[in-house]
Design an enzyme around this catalytic site. Structure first.
Site, PDB file in Angstrom:
ATOM      1  N   SER A  91       0.848  -1.190   0.000  1.00 32.23           N
ATOM      2  CA  SER A  91       0.000   0.000   0.000  1.00 32.23           C
ATOM      3  C   SER A  91       0.882   1.236   0.000  1.00 32.23           C
ATOM      4  O   SER A  91       1.883   1.291   0.718  1.00 32.23           O
ATOM      5  CB  SER A  91      -0.908   0.013   1.230  1.00 32.23           C
ATOM      6  OG  SER A  91      -1.762   1.135   1.219  1.00 32.23           O
ATOM      7  N   HIS A 105      -2.589   7.148  -4.775  1.00 35.02           N
ATOM      8  CA  HIS A 105      -2.725   6.011  -3.858  1.00 35.02           C
ATOM      9  C   HIS A 105      -2.710   4.724  -4.670  1.00 35.02           C
ATOM     10  O   HIS A 105      -3.267   4.662  -5.770  1.00 35.02           O
ATOM     11  CB  HIS A 105      -4.039   6.131  -3.078  1.00 35.02           C
ATOM     12  CG  HIS A 105      -4.574   4.823  -2.581  1.00 35.02           C
ATOM     13  ND1 HIS A 105      -5.550   4.105  -3.253  1.00 35.02           N
ATOM     14  CD2 HIS A 105      -4.271   4.090  -1.476  1.00 35.02           C
ATOM     15  CE1 HIS A 105      -5.824   3.007  -2.582  1.00 35.02           C
ATOM     16  NE2 HIS A 105      -5.064   2.969  -1.508  1.00 35.02           N
ATOM     17  N   ASN A 107      -3.005   0.352  -3.739  1.00 30.61           N
ATOM     18  CA  ASN A 107      -3.046  -0.749  -2.780  1.00 30.61           C
ATOM     19  C   ASN A 107      -3.385  -2.026  -3.537  1.00 30.61           C
ATOM     20  O   ASN A 107      -4.334  -2.046  -4.325  1.00 30.61           O
ATOM     21  CB  ASN A 107      -4.100  -0.493  -1.692  1.00 30.61           C
ATOM     22  CG  ASN A 107      -4.287  -1.695  -0.785  1.00 30.61           C
ATOM     23  OD1 ASN A 107      -5.167  -2.527  -1.008  1.00 30.61           O
ATOM     24  ND2 ASN A 107      -3.462  -1.806   0.231  1.00 30.61           N
ATOM     25  N   ARG A 109      -3.617  -6.333  -2.575  1.00 29.54           N
ATOM     26  CA  ARG A 109      -3.573  -7.205  -1.399  1.00 29.54           C
ATOM     27  C   ARG A 109      -4.126  -8.593  -1.734  1.00 29.54           C
ATOM     28  O   ARG A 109      -4.879  -8.772  -2.685  1.00 29.54           O
ATOM     29  CB  ARG A 109      -4.384  -6.585  -0.263  1.00 29.54           C
ATOM     30  CG  ARG A 109      -5.821  -6.276  -0.650  1.00 29.54           C
ATOM     31  CD  ARG A 109      -6.519  -5.382   0.367  1.00 29.54           C
ATOM     32  NE  ARG A 109      -7.890  -5.083  -0.035  1.00 29.54           N
ATOM     33  CZ  ARG A 109      -8.235  -4.085  -0.838  1.00 29.54           C
ATOM     34  NH1 ARG A 109      -7.309  -3.268  -1.310  1.00 29.54           N
ATOM     35  NH2 ARG A 109      -9.495  -3.891  -1.173  1.00 29.54           N
TER      36      ARG A 109
END
Length: 301
Positions: A91, A105, A107, A109
């Protein structure tokens, strides 16, 4: 059996690739801080502050595990609330000094759980990337979205419009009735392409990030600005703080799973202000941002 160690190593490699690229551009080294989680797991937090380009650039890798899911993860999957689980990912949030360079940004996962002994593993990927400009440059927004679309189209022509809509819906502040920025892509609980194709797609998103964002940085890095531009940047950064603390599921999961608070909150901007009932001046760049950019929009039409 899914090889989570391979996925973990891919996340760590992606983190270091982005760190090395930003260090070359900013001409400053990241502080790399390794941490451990008492309940299981740990991570590597890489942080750069007061660089030549970035006031704060934070990119973290984490790999945490346990035997009982936090509420933020088990609401959608009550069948695995008491299961062994692993969560890992990368992130980042970059806050530039120049207000004509957008905040960004990223991210991505991976989550895997084993509900009962000998049962099939339950897994999914999630992630996304979004752009938050303070001043309106349509060509920057189009470049960002086009790069994401070009990469995703290799895995299905339906993915970009689907993920873009999910991004518009997710990064929206209902208490302000406005989006956080100009969107990008967002997905969660993704496993329908099968494990190999989904994982390839997710790491493609990670690789696309540098191509989507760094050309914008290079284009705007020399743009002259005044204190009034910094003041507006600080004001708009307040929206970032509001979203991260009030709505972001990743922040909530990190806190509830007893992750490292310093690493979870490294996404916060270093300087931010709130002004009472701010209204942009008529005909200003700030008004254009509000009227023409801060709304769900099909940027590639």
């Amino acid at each position: 059996m899914i090889n989570s160690t391979k996925i973990k190593n891919q996340f760590k490699s992606l983190q270091q690739k982005i760190v090395q690229t930003v260090e070359l551009v900013d001409n400053k080294k990241f502080l790399q801080d390794t941490w451990n989680r008492p309940e299981g797991g740990g991570g590597i937090t890489c942080i750069l502050e007061n660089g030549s380009i970035f006031e704060r650039a934070g990119i973290g890798f984490s790999h945490v595990f346990g035997n009982k899911l936090p509420p933020s993860a088990s609401v959608a999957h009550p069948e695995i609330i008491n299961s062994k689980w692993e969560a890992m990912g990368v992130s980042l949030v970059f806050h530039p000094f120049n207000p004509f360079i957008p905040t960004v940004h990223l991210n991505i996962r991976f989550f895997i759980a084993s509900p009962v002994k000998n049962a099939d593993e339950i897994w999914w990927f999630g992630g996304g990337t979004d752009l938050t400009p303070y001043y309106p440059f349509k060509e920057d927004v189009v470049h960002f979205h086009q790069t994401l679309k070009d990469g995703l189209d290799k895995y299905g022509k339906d993915l970009y419009p689907k993920y873009k809509k999910q991004c518009d819906d997710y990064f929206f502040l209902p208490h302000r009735n406005e989006p956080r920025g100009v969107g990008g892509i967002f997905f969660d609980d993704e496993n329908q392409l099968g494990f190999e194709k989904t994982s390839n797609m997710v790491f493609e998103v990670g690789d696309m990030f540098l191509n989507a964002y760094m050309p914008i940085v290079q284009k705007r890095i020399s743009h002259k600005f005044k204190q009034e531009h910094k003041d507006f940047q600080h004001y708009r950064r307040g929206r970032y703080v509001e979203f991260n603390l009030l709505q972001d599921r990743g922040t909530l999961f990190g806190i509830q799973s007893r992750g490292r608070t310093e690493s979870i909150l490294m996404s916060m901007p270093p300087h931010v202000t709130w002004s009472y009932d701010y209204q942009p001046k008529k005909g200003s760049l700030e008004e254009i941002l509000y009227k023409e950019f801060l709304m769900p929009k099909e940027w590639l039409e």
